[in-house]
Design an enzyme around this catalytic site. Sequence first.
Site, PDB file in Angstrom:
ATOM      1  N   GLU A 188       0.803  -1.222   0.000  1.00 35.99           N
ATOM      2  CA  GLU A 188       0.000   0.000   0.000  1.00 35.99           C
ATOM      3  C   GLU A 188       0.839   1.276   0.000  1.00 35.99           C
ATOM      4  OE1 GLU A 188      -2.857   0.311   3.154  1.00 35.99           O
ATOM      5  OE2 GLU A 188      -3.895   1.914   2.118  1.00 35.99           O
TER       6      GLU A 188
ATOM      7  N   HIS B 193       2.720   1.286  -4.284  1.00 31.74           N
ATOM      8  CA  HIS B 193       1.396   1.719  -4.716  1.00 31.74           C
ATOM      9  C   HIS B 193       1.209   3.229  -4.552  1.00 31.74           C
ATOM     10  CE1 HIS B 193      -2.479   3.057  -3.037  1.00 31.74           C
ATOM     11  NE2 HIS B 193      -2.902   2.708  -4.233  1.00 31.74           N
TER      12      HIS B 193
HETATM   13 CU1  CUO Z   1      -7.432   3.385  -3.082  1.00 32.89          CU
HETATM   14 CU2  CUO Z   1      -4.707   3.474  -4.939  1.00 32.89          CU
HETATM   15  O1  CUO Z   1      -5.503   2.923  -3.108  1.00 32.89           O
HETATM   16  O2  CUO Z   1      -6.316   4.402  -4.439  1.00 32.89           O
END
Ligand code: CUO
Length: 675
Positions: free
Chosen positions: A342, A357
Amino acid sequence: LLFFDRPTEPCFMQKGDDAIFQLPDNFYPDKYKTVSSTLANRFGENAQRSIPVRNIALPDLSLPMELPYNDQFSLFVPKHRKMAGKLIDIFMGMRDVDDLQSICSYCQMRLNPYMFNYCLSVAILHREDTKGLNIPTFAETFPDKFMDPKVFRRAREVSTIVPVGNRLPLVIPQNYTAADSDPEQRVAYFREDIGINLHHWHWHLVYPFDAADRAIVNKDRRGELFYYMHQQIIARYSAERLCNNLGRPKRYNDFRSPIEEGYFPKLDSQVASRAWPPRFAGSTIRDIDRPIDQIRSDVSQLEIWRDRFLQAIETMSVTLPNGRQMPLDEETGIDVLGNLMESSIISRNRGYYGDLHNMGHVFISYSHDPDHRNLEQFGVMGDSATAMRDPIFYRWHAYIDDIFQLYKNKLPPYPAERLDFPGIRVSSIGIEGSSGANLLNTQWEQSTVELGRGLDFTPRGSVLARFTHLQHDEFNYVIDVNNSSGSDMMGTVRIFMAPILDEGGNQLSFDEQRRLMIELDKFTEALPAGTRTIRRRSLDSSVTIPYERTFRNQNTRPGDPGSAQSAEFDFCGCGWPHHMLIPKGTDRGYPIVVFCMISNWNEDRVIQDLVGSCNDAASYCGIRDRKYPDRRSMGYPFDRPTPASSITDFMTPNMAVQQCTIRFTNATRQRGQQG
Ligand code: CUO
């Protein structure tokens, strides 16, 4: 809660319908010092309530103060995350609500309003003494993040000229961001849906990345839920695209080649007084060097982190900070990967696996001005309230999802005994719709949202905006079950839907179809010995929250779970918007398969008390302060590869499928009319 009203109006002005804050002298910002003695009288005139603010010793606010008042704020930018983390800690550390109120009134006039709103929301959500509060929907506080700014000029005009009571809702046009000649525009109704963007913002509010108090971040199966909720977004968007004659989203995996899709958001930030920057078609992400945001990072960094993920999955183990290897097991591997990916402060090794991410969001959102030479802020991908508007969001998350799928592909397929429920046979599932069996109907619907709370420095009173969104007719699932075990049983009913044909009109392979399975509902059901028919309303879906909760406007009835009268609260704002439960379909009728499985509740259940918790959109949002209410892997039974070549080949006796049709009618009804 008054702090959520008119976010940039200083809190010595009237807040809410009738209240003012009585500030200690030293709380007034310097710019108002010369007039501060007159302010209380001027704004207090019409106030019914005067709220005294305690003069507390102020904590060190220098870090959060570093973000200029009228800049954008992004959770994906590491520096912003740190500033927000600090402010959350300050809010969480206040002894009682009075102290919290004091620090808020001081901060509200000085700190960046987006950051202030976010941190106060997180604090209210997690403090014991504020947990019952119902925060107004984010779309009301910052409507500028959700709609065409043209509406605000008209709203100011109306609120100044037309008395409350005579005001008609302002109409927000549909499809205002691109011409119909752009194929991507066919799914703009999904990408730019207010409810979908609110859901995504809420999800990231409930699952923050950063805070000194680890408990706020470290929630049950958080990493796995990050994977699953976003996987479901991709599955839903894919189905939506297929309905509109578009291919499934192409993953964005080559960071060196241009991004085909452009996006021109046509949003203005009312706080920053700036338009959100666009991204031209054919942009390429570039190395970022923005001292102002303290970001210096090369595209090659993304590639290094990515390779480390691939390595971890290849070897099914992650490298810990001490150099040791920790195996990725069947049970928790996905959760560990989700947290690394994440990433949040509970990543097992942020130093090594980095921030893949989040930084993907950052690189894309700065592709138009990577070195800040044009003094531009980030694009919509940089904000969780706006990211889903941009086509690239889905390509980035399709890629993130692919990485998770590489891990899932390493797991053994579920053997029949982990799918079957001996003694239970589901003989059929069907849809009881408004116009016949196994037919789902969709059309457009118009609803209203309140703008009055977000119109700073205008006269008070309600101004409504009317917008158009997709809607379906409500329906029932009808499930016939036979329990031949001789005793009463409990089952978990799991309902999914998936397309049947690919973009070329050919049958999808089962492996592709399983990845497109959309969860529609999951619930516990008693299975008395013998035969029974289960009827379940589409409205009760465990995936969605009702319209009223998404928008929390005057349509809310007292006693509704999201209404002000209820003790429930902002966690409850998380949930897929109910009006988007079903893909649009086509006017000729779009074929889909509806799947039902009943698994053994004794093997699924999590023993916990759910009284008073917000638990009706648990599938994508979990349950506040509780464990995820299903022991199985999220996405079960479709989360793993299978040797089955078709869905019938996959099925055990406790499963059933039914081919259904989604028919779209190109007509618009008003909210409240049922089709
Ligand atoms: Cu919800 Cu990329 O984690 O937007």
